[in-house]
Write a protein that holds these residues in place. Structure first.
Motif, short mmCIF file in Angstrom:
data_model
loop_
_atom_site.label_atom_id
_atom_site.label_comp_id
_atom_site.label_asym_id
_atom_site.label_seq_id
_atom_site.Cartn_x
_atom_site.Cartn_y
_atom_site.Cartn_z
N LEU A 101 16.06 25.39 -26.55
CA LEU A 101 16.14 24.00 -26.99
C LEU A 101 16.34 23.91 -28.50
O LEU A 101 17.14 23.11 -29.00
N PHE A 102 15.59 24.76 -29.24
CA PHE A 102 15.75 24.72 -30.70
C PHE A 102 17.17 25.10 -31.11
O PHE A 102 17.82 24.40 -31.89
N TYR A 103 17.65 26.25 -30.61
CA TYR A 103 18.96 26.71 -31.06
C TYR A 103 20.09 25.83 -30.55
O TYR A 103 21.16 25.77 -31.17
N MET A 104 19.86 25.11 -29.45
CA MET A 104 20.84 24.14 -29.00
C MET A 104 20.97 23.02 -30.03
O MET A 104 22.07 22.63 -30.42
N VAL A 105 19.82 22.52 -30.49
CA VAL A 105 19.83 21.46 -31.50
C VAL A 105 20.36 21.98 -32.83
O VAL A 105 21.21 21.35 -33.48
N ASP A 106 19.90 23.16 -33.23
CA ASP A 106 20.29 23.73 -34.51
C ASP A 106 21.79 24.00 -34.58
O ASP A 106 22.46 23.66 -35.57
#
Length: 397
Positions: free
Chosen positions: A211-216
């Motif tokens: 989820l983090f790297y998708m947003v990032d």
């Protein structure tokens, strides 16, 4: 060893691992911010550039697997040094390449090194955190962000410099980092005992990483395109989708250790999920590019600690809740960190592909995807209760 000498040794190991993160951020952002130059130099269309980026991500995944194997036979200190050398060589080749095939070879070597350094630097960070016996992973990732900011500023300052030998001085830092005193395996006790790792719990933490790297990735890859194409920002200011995002990320990671120590990781991540969703809503519904920049800035601060705390929690599960015996499981910790690092690349692919595919006609819709999915951090936050706070038993908060 005296307490003062031990403390000094720990600090050197912490700074060494931080150096690896810094160099990684510097090289990665220096490359991504020059993609328009790459496109122009080799006459590539968007599809070709996407293909090259896909190659880099896939090879980084291979590098992470190789890091696990090599670290098991030697140590993560060896892997991080090998990764830095391969990164410097690959970067040099792609800068001076006389033909496109040579450029691709250099980029491929850099992609492999990306995975080697990603995995091994996080192994180093998790090991040092266990030696400190308190959460310090956010500060390591702050080093990466600081390197990325420097890379962005260098690109802005040398925007008129063509992609070529003139940029080779960038490689001084990764070569100098080879001398850093990375933590060695003999600092920790080793055990031949077989340790069962609860992979289901680690997989739940991996979802948070995705989820983090998708947003990032969505923010750093599509943010400038969104500002310029959808919101009509001046061409010279589209980088404002990235630079304030990175600055806010750096500030949040710089204070992240203290916030976790005071309030706990569960509380911090629940707040992060709410604020991230709200800031993405600001981006999606922004009436102007200025408002969108505010949204990107807040977003950077909101999601900043998700990745480092994910590594910290995975390392805590692998190392066991008893910090006194964690050193006996260093091999298992390295194995878990290397495999856990794969979630990084899954998220990066989703961020680039999902946001671009859904937003092919309108990037507002593209950014609506992470706006909804990032709320998944809120129920996942409970999985981070294992992260130890200073003076508080693991799992008690």
């Amino acid at each position: 060893m005296t307490v003062r000498a031990e403390s000094s040794s720990l600090l050197r190991s912490r700074l060494a691992a931080g150096t690896a993160f810094f160099v990684q951020g510097l090289l990665f952002i220096s490359l991504t911010t020059r993609l328009p130059q790459v496109q122009e130099k080799w006459s590539l269309d968007e599809l070709a550039v996407s293909g090259l980026l896909l190659m880099v991500v896939l090879l980084a995944g291979v590098g992470s697997v190789v890091a696990e194997v090599v670290a098991a036979r030697s140590s993560s200190a060896v892997v991080v040094r090998v990764g830095l050398v391969v990164a410097a060589v690959g970067f040099a080749v792609l800068l001076v390449a006389p033909a496109f095939g040579v450029f691709v070879a250099g980029l491929a070597a850099y992609g492999l090194a990306l995975g080697l350094v990603d995995a091994s630097s996080n192994m180093q960070a998790v090991t040092v955190e266990h030696l400190y016996r308190r959460p310090i992973l956010p500060s390591f990732h702050a080093f990466w962000t600081a390197g990325g900011i420097l890379g962005t500023l260098v690109t802005l300052a040398t925007s008129s410099v063509e992609l070529g030998p003139a940029l080779l001085p960038l490689l001084v830092l990764p070569l100098a980092a080879l001398a850093a005193p990375f933590v060695r395996r003999d600092r920790l006790a080793e055990s031949d005992a077989t340790v069962d790792v609860p992979w289901r719990k680690i997989a739940l933490l991996g979802i948070a990483m995705v989820l983090f790297y998708m947003v990032d990735t969505a923010a750093t890859t599509w943010g400038p395109v969104y500002l310029g194409g959808t919101l009509d920002a001046p061409s010279g200011l589209t980088a404002l989708a990235t630079l304030p995002y990175l600055v806010a990320t750096l500030l949040a990671r710089a204070v992240g250790d203290r916030l976790v120590d005071r309030h706990g990781a569960v509380w911090l991540l629940r707040i992060s999920g709410v604020v991230a969703a709200l800031s993405l809503a600001v981006i999606v519904f922004a009436p102007s590019w200025v408002v969108a920049v505010v949204g990107f800035t807040v977003l950077g601060g909101a999601v900043a600690t998700i990745a480092p705390l994910s590594f910290s929690a995975a390392g805590a599960i692998a190392g066991g809740e008893d910090a006194d015996t964690a050193g006996e499981r260093i091999d298992k910790i390295d194995q878990v960190v290397a495999r856990f690092n794969q979630f990084n690349y899954v998220g990066a692919l989703l961020g680039a592909v999902l946001t671009g595919a859904v937003g092919s006609d309108n990037l507002r819709l593209g950014f609506a995807v992470p706006m909804i999915l990032i709320l998944g951090i809120i129920p996942l936050a409970a999985q981070f209760a294992i992260i130890r706070r200073r003076g508080v038993a693991a799992g008690s908060h």
